[in-house]
Write a protein that holds these residues in place. Sequence first.
Motif, short mmCIF file in Angstrom:
data_model
loop_
_atom_site.label_atom_id
_atom_site.label_comp_id
_atom_site.label_asym_id
_atom_site.label_seq_id
_atom_site.Cartn_x
_atom_site.Cartn_y
_atom_site.Cartn_z
N THR A 100 0.83 -1.21 0.00
CA THR A 100 0.00 0.00 0.00
C THR A 100 0.86 1.25 0.00
N LEU A 101 0.62 2.13 -0.97
CA LEU A 101 1.27 3.44 -1.05
C LEU A 101 0.48 4.45 -0.23
N HIS A 102 1.15 5.07 0.72
CA HIS A 102 0.50 6.09 1.54
C HIS A 102 1.08 7.46 1.22
N PRO A 103 0.23 8.49 1.12
CA PRO A 103 0.75 9.84 0.91
C PRO A 103 1.58 10.28 2.11
N ILE A 104 2.75 10.89 1.84
CA ILE A 104 3.63 11.32 2.92
C ILE A 104 3.01 12.46 3.71
N SER A 105 2.45 13.44 3.01
CA SER A 105 1.76 14.57 3.64
C SER A 105 0.34 14.64 3.06
#
Length: 340
Positions: free
Chosen positions: A258-263
């Motif tokens: 899963t790719l999560h947004p950093i901000s």
Amino acid sequence: MKKEDIRIVFMGTPEFAVESLKALVENGYHVVAVVTQPDKPVGRHQETLQPSPVKQYALAHHLPVLQPVKMKDADFIEELRSYKADLQVVVAFRMLPEIVWGMPRLGTFNVHAALLPHYRGAAPINWAVINGETETGVTTFFLDKDIDTGRIILQKPFAIPDTADVEYVYDGLMHLGAKIAMETIDLIASKLPEDNLEKVDFTAVLNDISAPQACEDVELPTAPKIFKETCEINWNQSAKKIYDFVRGLSPYPGTWSTLHPISPNGEKPLVMKVYKTAKSDHPATGTPGTLAIEKNRLYVNTSDGCIELLDIQLSGKKRMDVRSFLNGFKGIENYTFRRE
């Protein structure tokens, strides 16, 4: 005894088993019936029943097909017994009760896609590649009360190249499994006289051509069933472990992360399947799971360096090479892989 005189019931379901059934039919073995899983509901509303690959082959060659829901069902047992099989051959099927595997006078043997006693279980091909093995193989063994523990008849090794994915190994073992199935039947036939079978001690004959599994004192690798959760990538592992993990589950069922947004600014996490990676000398640039992009190449940090992604698929999108993905997806540098 001639191979043509041995009455065989074949048991199997997927494509892997078809190759063995095909080999028996096309090489003159006497297959009297086929047992496979019930037709599987498919389609959006599960309104269509899909026959197994083994059933499709059996019907195309006019072989009787039995599809029990329960292997201990009295009607199934009675019908199976009516075929008077001398031998049962099992390839990629389900666990059998003793009333079934003990029915034929020549026993029931299974073709297992590993070199037993290593990789007992439901997914031996996947786990051999996941664990970075350089060799696996196929084994024929007589069924007993436990899973994959019976007396071994024959084994054949198969090399696993470092670049091979599970599809390559699956295909190789599928054909090797067909070969060892025929050789096993030939071996059994060669030990039996052509007449006076009523005087034969079948147990002694079968014990003579098989041997107990040698179980070392060390813990043996196993091959448990694979679920969706099994396929999630752990970026805290070494690049080599991740590389083997991906190819051990490619192309099916496929690893994912899963790719999560950093901000986060309204962006939602994205699930990505990873089908192919490459070992890399690219230096680590951050903690495991963080990304590095360089000249249309995408790297992920691991516990001991970086691994390069080559072939991926975002949820709801088509499978594609990473270069195409980077050209069409802007802002990937604002994401990181993270497990929940």
